[in-house]
Design a protein around this motif. Structure first.
Motif, PDB file in Angstrom:
ATOM      1  N   CYS A 181       0.830  -1.215   0.000  1.00 26.01           N
ATOM      2  CA  CYS A 181       0.000   0.000   0.000  1.00 26.01           C
ATOM      3  C   CYS A 181       0.860   1.259   0.000  1.00 26.01           C
ATOM      4  O   CYS A 181       0.460   2.295  -0.542  1.00 26.01           O
ATOM      5  CB  CYS A 181      -0.938  -0.007   1.206  1.00 26.01           C
ATOM      6  SG  CYS A 181      -2.216  -1.300   1.119  1.00 26.01           S
ATOM      7  N   GLN A 182       2.050   1.173   0.576  1.00 24.02           N
ATOM      8  CA  GLN A 182       2.971   2.305   0.560  1.00 24.02           C
ATOM      9  C   GLN A 182       3.596   2.485  -0.817  1.00 24.02           C
ATOM     10  O   GLN A 182       3.778   3.611  -1.293  1.00 24.02           O
ATOM     11  CB  GLN A 182       4.080   2.059   1.587  1.00 24.02           C
ATOM     12  CG  GLN A 182       5.192   3.110   1.566  1.00 24.02           C
ATOM     13  CD  GLN A 182       6.345   2.725   2.487  1.00 24.02           C
ATOM     14  OE1 GLN A 182       6.180   1.947   3.424  1.00 24.02           O
ATOM     15  NE2 GLN A 182       7.525   3.286   2.215  1.00 24.02           N
ATOM     16  N   ALA A 183       3.900   1.372  -1.506  1.00 23.09           N
ATOM     17  CA  ALA A 183       4.681   1.433  -2.746  1.00 23.09           C
ATOM     18  C   ALA A 183       3.838   1.536  -4.012  1.00 23.09           C
ATOM     19  O   ALA A 183       4.265   2.127  -5.010  1.00 23.09           O
ATOM     20  CB  ALA A 183       5.582   0.202  -2.848  1.00 23.09           C
ATOM     21  N   ILE A 184       2.653   0.938  -3.998  1.00 27.00           N
ATOM     22  CA  ILE A 184       1.884   0.793  -5.236  1.00 27.00           C
ATOM     23  C   ILE A 184       0.751   1.813  -5.295  1.00 27.00           C
ATOM     24  O   ILE A 184      -0.299   1.660  -4.652  1.00 27.00           O
ATOM     25  CB  ILE A 184       1.305  -0.631  -5.372  1.00 27.00           C
ATOM     26  CG1 ILE A 184       2.395  -1.683  -5.177  1.00 27.00           C
ATOM     27  CG2 ILE A 184       0.642  -0.789  -6.729  1.00 27.00           C
ATOM     28  CD1 ILE A 184       3.508  -1.646  -6.198  1.00 27.00           C
ATOM     29  N   SER A 185       0.978   2.846  -6.049  1.00 26.29           N
ATOM     30  CA  SER A 185      -0.057   3.848  -6.309  1.00 26.29           C
ATOM     31  C   SER A 185      -0.797   3.483  -7.589  1.00 26.29           C
ATOM     32  O   SER A 185      -0.396   2.573  -8.325  1.00 26.29           O
ATOM     33  CB  SER A 185       0.580   5.225  -6.468  1.00 26.29           C
ATOM     34  OG  SER A 185       1.437   5.228  -7.606  1.00 26.29           O
ATOM     35  N   TYR A 186      -1.855   4.214  -7.854  1.00 22.78           N
ATOM     36  CA  TYR A 186      -2.571   4.011  -9.119  1.00 22.78           C
ATOM     37  C   TYR A 186      -1.646   4.287 -10.301  1.00 22.78           C
ATOM     38  O   TYR A 186      -1.644   3.555 -11.294  1.00 22.78           O
ATOM     39  CB  TYR A 186      -3.798   4.919  -9.167  1.00 22.78           C
ATOM     40  CG  TYR A 186      -4.583   4.822 -10.458  1.00 22.78           C
ATOM     41  CD1 TYR A 186      -5.063   3.601 -10.919  1.00 22.78           C
ATOM     42  CD2 TYR A 186      -4.839   5.968 -11.220  1.00 22.78           C
ATOM     43  CE1 TYR A 186      -5.782   3.510 -12.108  1.00 22.78           C
ATOM     44  CE2 TYR A 186      -5.558   5.893 -12.401  1.00 22.78           C
ATOM     45  CZ  TYR A 186      -6.027   4.659 -12.842  1.00 22.78           C
ATOM     46  OH  TYR A 186      -6.725   4.578 -14.015  1.00 22.78           O
ATOM     47  N   GLU A 187      -0.823   5.305 -10.170  1.00 21.41           N
ATOM     48  CA  GLU A 187       0.118   5.638 -11.249  1.00 21.41           C
ATOM     49  C   GLU A 187       1.119   4.508 -11.474  1.00 21.41           C
ATOM     50  O   GLU A 187       1.519   4.237 -12.614  1.00 21.41           O
ATOM     51  CB  GLU A 187       0.858   6.938 -10.913  1.00 21.41           C
ATOM     52  CG  GLU A 187      -0.002   8.197 -10.965  1.00 21.41           C
ATOM     53  CD  GLU A 187      -0.994   8.284  -9.816  1.00 21.41           C
ATOM     54  OE1 GLU A 187      -0.765   7.642  -8.760  1.00 21.41           O
ATOM     55  OE2 GLU A 187      -2.006   9.008  -9.975  1.00 21.41           O
TER      56      GLU A 187
END
Length: 405
Positions: A181-187
Motif C-alpha cells: 500500500c505504501q509502494a503501489i499507487s494508481y500511477e
C-alpha cells in the motif's frame, strides 16, 4: 560466456506466460507484472541492488513447472486449482531451478509461493515460516491473477486496495500489505498496462551480467530444455537429445570448448518457441490442417523472438532458430538458402531431424541409426541437408551404435 541474466529470464518468462495463459487464463506478461509488483513492494521493505535482481528472477520463473501437471485437454478444462496440483507444480518448479548459479539466493521462493499468511496454503506454512521472497511473489501473483493488471482503471485500483486490506493476516501477511500500500499507487499500476512492462522493468531492476562457467551454462540450458520438453509428451526428451548430440559433434570437429557450450545451449533451447504453440495443435493425433501446420512452423519464429531479446546470444539465436531451414530454400520460417546458412546452423538442422528419428515417442519406437540415416541421406541427396555433415553424423553416431551393439 557472458549473459545478461535479466534479459534471458524475462525472455523465457514470456514463453512461460503463453503456457500459463493456456492453463489458467492469465494474460501475457503475467510473470513480468509479478516481478514488478514484487520488486516495488520489496523496495518499500528496504531491499536493494542484488536482492532485487534475485527476487525478480524468482518471480519471472515462479510458474516454470505449471504445465507439467495438466496432462491432457480434460485436465486443463477440469482442474480447479486443487491443492495437490499446486503443491506438485511448486515442488517441481523448485527442483527445476536448483541448478541455477544464484539458487542459494532464491531458495524456497518458488516452492512456497502459494503459502498463505494464516498457514492454510499448500504446505501449511504460516507467514513467519515462509521466506520473504515467497511471500512477495505469492502476493503479486495472487493480485495479478485476481484482477488482471494488464488493464487498469481507478475503480479496479480501489477494489484491489480494498481486497488487499481485507486479506490482511489471512491470505497476505501484514508486512507485505503495508509495504504494498505504501509502494503501489494508481500511477504505478498504470505503468504496467499493455506492452510497457519491458521498459518499466529495465528501469526498476539493476542489470546483472553473469560470466558463466561451462557447467553453469549447460545446467542453465538443461533447465530450460526440460521446461520446453514438458510441453509435449510426444517430444519429452527431444531438446536435451539435440543439445547433447550438438556438443558431441562439436568435439568431433575439434571445435573449442566455448563453441561446444554454445552449440549445447542452442540445441537445448532450439524449440523454446513451442511454449507459444497451443497444446491442441502440438498434441493433435491426426493430420494437421494447413492453418495448424503454419502455426507449428511459427515455433521457429517464436524461438527467434525469445532468444533475440537477450544480449550476448546473437550467434546462438541464429543457430537455434534456423533449425528448420533447408539448403534449397524449402525450409522455414525464413526460407534461407545454402549461401545464408553456416555450418553450425546446418549441423543443428541435421541433428534435429536425426534426434527426432532415433528417439522414442509415445506413438513410435525410435529408429535404428541405419534406418534414420537412410532418410537423412535422401534429404542430403535432394540438396536439403549438408552432405558432408550428413556423412559426419553417420560416421560418428554409427561408430557409437556399433560399439554399443
Amino acid at each position: 560466456m557472458k549473459i545478461v541474466i535479466n534479459d534471458l529470464l524475462r525472455a523465457v518468462s514470456i514463453a512461460l506466460d503463453h503456457v500459463e495463459a493456456e492453463v489458467v487464463g492469465v494474460t501475457t506478461y503475467h510473470a513480468q507484472r509479478v516481478a514488478y509488483l514484487s520488486v516495488l513492494t520489496a523496495r518499500a521493505l528496504g531491499l536493494e541492488n542484488d536482492s532485487l535482481v534475485y527476487l525478480a528472477a524468482a518471480a519471472l520463473l515462479h510458474d516454470n513447472a505449471l504445465f507439467e501437471f495438466f496432462d491432457d485437454e480434460e485436465d486443463i478444462g477440469a482442474h480447479d486449482w486443487m491443492e495437490e496440483v499446486m503443491g506438485k507444480h511448486c515442488t517441481a518448479g523448485e527442483e527445476n531451478v536448483k541448478g541455477l548459479p544464484f539458487y542459494p539466493q532464491i531458495e524456497h521462493a518458488i516452492l512456497y509461493h502459494h503459502e498463505r499468511a494464516d498457514g492454510e496454503g499448500v504446505f501449511g506454512k504460516k507467514a513467519s515460516e515462509t521466506p520473504l521472497f515467497a511471500r512477495l511473489i505469492h502476493f503479486a501473483d495472487a493480485l495479478d491473477s485476481e484482477f488482471d493488471l494488464s488493464e487498469q482503471s481507478e475503480k479496479k485500483y480501489h477494489d484491489l486496495i480494498q481486497y488487499v486490506q481485507g486479506q490482511r493476516d489471512s491470505c497476505f501477511d501484514g508486512e507485505c500489505v503495508n509495504a504494498f500500500c505504501q509502494a503501489i499507487s494508481y500511477e504505478a499500476l498504470i505503468r504496467i498496462t499493455k506492452d510497457n512492462i519491458k521498459t518499466v522493468l529495465d528501469d526498476l531492476i539493476p542489470r546483472q551480467e553473469w560470466d558463466m562457467t561451462s557447467g553453469e551454462l549447460m545446467e542453465f540450458a538443461d533447465i530450460f530444455a526440460r521446461i520446453t520438453d514438458i510441453k509435449s509428451k510426444f517430444t519429452s526428451e527431444h531438446s536435451l537429445g539435440v543439445a547433447k548430440k550438438a556438443y558431441e559433434m562439436a568435439e568431433y570437429y575439434n571445435w573449442d570448448e566455448d563453441i561446444s557450450q554454445r552449440l549445447y545451449f542452442a540445441g537445448a533451447l532450439h524449440d523454446i518457441g513451442k511454449l507459444m504453440i497451443h497444446s491442441d495443435i502440438l498434441e493433435k493425433p491426426g493430420k494437421l490442417t494447413n492453418e495448424e501446420f503454419t502455426e507449428i512452423q511459427n515455433h521457429a519464429i517464436g524461438t527467434f523472438q525469445i532468444l533475440s531479446a537477450v544480449k550476448g546470444l546473437e550467434e546462438i539465436t541464429s543457430w537455434a532458430s534456423l533449425h528448420h531451414e533447408k539448403l534449397d530454400g524449402s525450409g522455414y520460417p525464413f526460407g534461407k538458402t545454402a549461401s545464408e546458412l553456416e555450418k553450425k546452423e546446418r549441423l543443428l538442422a541435421a541433428l534435429d531431424i536425426y534426434q527426432a528419428l532415433v528417439e522414442n515417442r509415445p506413438y513410435k519406437e525410435g529408429m535404428p541409426h541405419a534406418k534414420a540415416m537412410e532418410i537423412i541421406q535422401k534429404m542430403a541427396d535432394k540438396g536439403q541437408l549438408d552432405a558432408e555433415i550428413t556423412a559426419d553424423i553417420d560416421n560418428y553416431f554409427g561408430s557409437k551404435t556399433a560399439v554399443s551393439d
